[in-house]
Design a protein around this motif. Structure first.
Motif, short mmCIF file in Angstrom:
data_model
loop_
_atom_site.label_atom_id
_atom_site.label_comp_id
_atom_site.label_asym_id
_atom_site.label_seq_id
_atom_site.Cartn_x
_atom_site.Cartn_y
_atom_site.Cartn_z
N THR A 62 -3.82 2.13 5.92
CA THR A 62 -3.36 1.03 5.09
C THR A 62 -1.87 1.24 4.84
N GLU A 63 -1.08 0.26 5.21
CA GLU A 63 0.35 0.35 4.92
C GLU A 63 0.56 0.09 3.43
N GLU A 64 1.12 1.07 2.77
CA GLU A 64 1.27 0.99 1.32
C GLU A 64 2.70 0.64 0.95
N ILE A 65 2.86 -0.31 0.05
CA ILE A 65 4.19 -0.64 -0.45
C ILE A 65 4.63 0.39 -1.48
N LEU A 66 3.71 0.78 -2.35
CA LEU A 66 4.02 1.77 -3.38
C LEU A 66 3.54 3.15 -2.94
N SER A 67 4.38 4.14 -3.12
CA SER A 67 4.00 5.51 -2.78
C SER A 67 3.01 6.05 -3.81
N ASP A 68 2.27 7.09 -3.42
CA ASP A 68 1.35 7.72 -4.37
C ASP A 68 2.10 8.28 -5.57
N LYS A 69 3.31 8.80 -5.33
CA LYS A 69 4.13 9.33 -6.42
C LYS A 69 4.44 8.25 -7.44
N THR A 70 4.82 7.06 -6.94
CA THR A 70 5.13 5.95 -7.85
C THR A 70 3.89 5.51 -8.61
N LYS A 71 2.77 5.37 -7.91
CA LYS A 71 1.53 4.94 -8.57
C LYS A 71 1.14 5.90 -9.68
N VAL A 134 -0.41 -6.52 -10.56
CA VAL A 134 0.25 -7.76 -11.00
C VAL A 134 1.76 -7.60 -10.90
N CYS A 135 2.26 -6.45 -11.26
CA CYS A 135 3.70 -6.18 -11.16
C CYS A 135 4.16 -6.20 -9.70
N LEU A 136 3.39 -5.56 -8.83
CA LEU A 136 3.74 -5.50 -7.41
C LEU A 136 3.79 -6.90 -6.79
#
Length: 342
Positions: A62-71, A134-136
């Motif tokens: 899955t191409e992720e926009i947000l990194s795990d660190k950010t999440k 929702v923010c994303l």
């Protein structure tokens, strides 16, 4: 990886994506071999869908926009903020603003990636995953609509905090209550008191349940009186609630998109919806589907701008006789996805 219902997961399979707790710590790490106890626990805490490693689809990511660190960082900050609101304590606008900066940096770096809301939710973390989603979505829509950096940041903060008025709620809202007690008003008052924030941020919390036809809450505003930021957050909020409601029963992404489009220029803004359809993945990677040819396969790649026409991998036969082929629905225009399989 395969994206599948937790009821279909079997002991001995390996988890494909990490499960996080409400404060962003790792509950179950990707790669762990699942036991009966783990599967039962995931079911009990409200998990409905999981990513599972599958040797036939080991290259499917899955191409992720947000990194795990950010999440993790954002969920931790959201947990702290909501806990402070719940207990009537002060909370840091500076830390929240830094979290939004992380989100915006990731969005700007991965603007070509379609949104696939496949993070594993539990009853414990669902509120914070919802706020993050929702923010994303809102930030991507705002970027597509030409907002400048300052406007995008105000929109992103408003989207992340749109439900802050629920911070001290333990039960579902009673529709018979005075609308001044509605969570949108409470959120507005909380955010308005933070003078470091633009007042528009508070209006996002106040207006995100308004409808263009004047039948929304809490003030029954009509389209000209609803701010664009609130219109954007309304679409993102409604979509995420449709696919991942807090009661655990949700629609599939393509079903939710159809419901939103039916509200175009009635409850939701048409221009916002158009931009929404350009950034969302209707059929996430790893999802099993049945085609109009009656063949079954798994979504392996996406086309930006054509969310309903992904690439599907079909495996025929078994073991050493397995034959694998891919159908690009953007090229095979007479083939359609007929059903999504568990």
């Amino acid at each position: 990886m395969r994206y599948m219902s937790v009821e279909s997961v079997e002991p001995g399979q390996y988890l494909g994506k990490t499960v996080y707790s409400a404060n962003g710590t790792v509950m179950l790490a990707a790669g762990v071999q699942l036991t009966v106890f783990m599967i039962n626990t995931l079911n009990r805490i409200g998990v409905t869908m999981l990513y599972i490693q599958d040797p036939n689809f080991s290259d499917v990511e899955t191409e992720e926009i947000l990194s795990d660190k950010t999440k993790q960082a954002v969920m931790r900050e959201m947990n702290d903020t909501f806990e402070a609101v719940r207990s009537g304590k002060e909370w840091s606008t500076k830390k929240l603003s830094m979290s939004v900066n992380q989100i915006m940096d990731d969005v700007l770096s991965n603007r070509a990636v379609l949104v696939q809301l496949t993070d594993i939710r539990t009853k414990d973390n669902s509120r914070y995953v919802h706020a993050l989603n929702v923010c994303l979505i809102s930030t991507l829509i705002g970027m597509n609509m030409g907002l400048n950096t300052t406007q995008m940041k105000d929109l992103a903060i408003g989207a992340l905090m749109h439900d802050v008025g629920k911070g001290n709620m333990t039960t579902k809202e009673d529709p018979a209550l005075d609308l001044k007690q509605h969570h949108t008003w409470r959120g507005y008052e909380l955010l308005k008191s933070k003078h470091e924030f633009n007042l528009l941020i508070a209006h996002v919390a106040l207006q995100h349940h308004e409808r263009l036809d004047g039948k929304g809450l809490p003030r029954g505003l009509k389209s000209p009186d609803i701010h664009l930021f609130a219109k954007i957050v309304a679409v993102a909020n409604q979509y995420d609630n449709l696919i991942n409601p807090f009661d655990g029963s949700g629609l599939l992404p393509h079903e939710a998109c159809e419901q939103l489009m039916a509200l175009s220029d009635i409850g939701l803004d048409r221009d916002v919806l158009i931009q929404f359809t350009r950034i969302i993945s209707v059929y996430p990677n790893g999802m099993a589907v049945r085609l109009s040819t009656k063949e079954t396969g798994v979504i392996v790649r996406q086309h930006r701008g054509l969310p309903g026409r992904p690439v599907v991998r079909i495996a025929r036969g078994d073991g050493d006789e397995l034959q694998v082929s891919e159908i690009d629905l953007a090229e095979h225009t007479t083939v359609f996805i007929e059903a999504v399989l568990a």
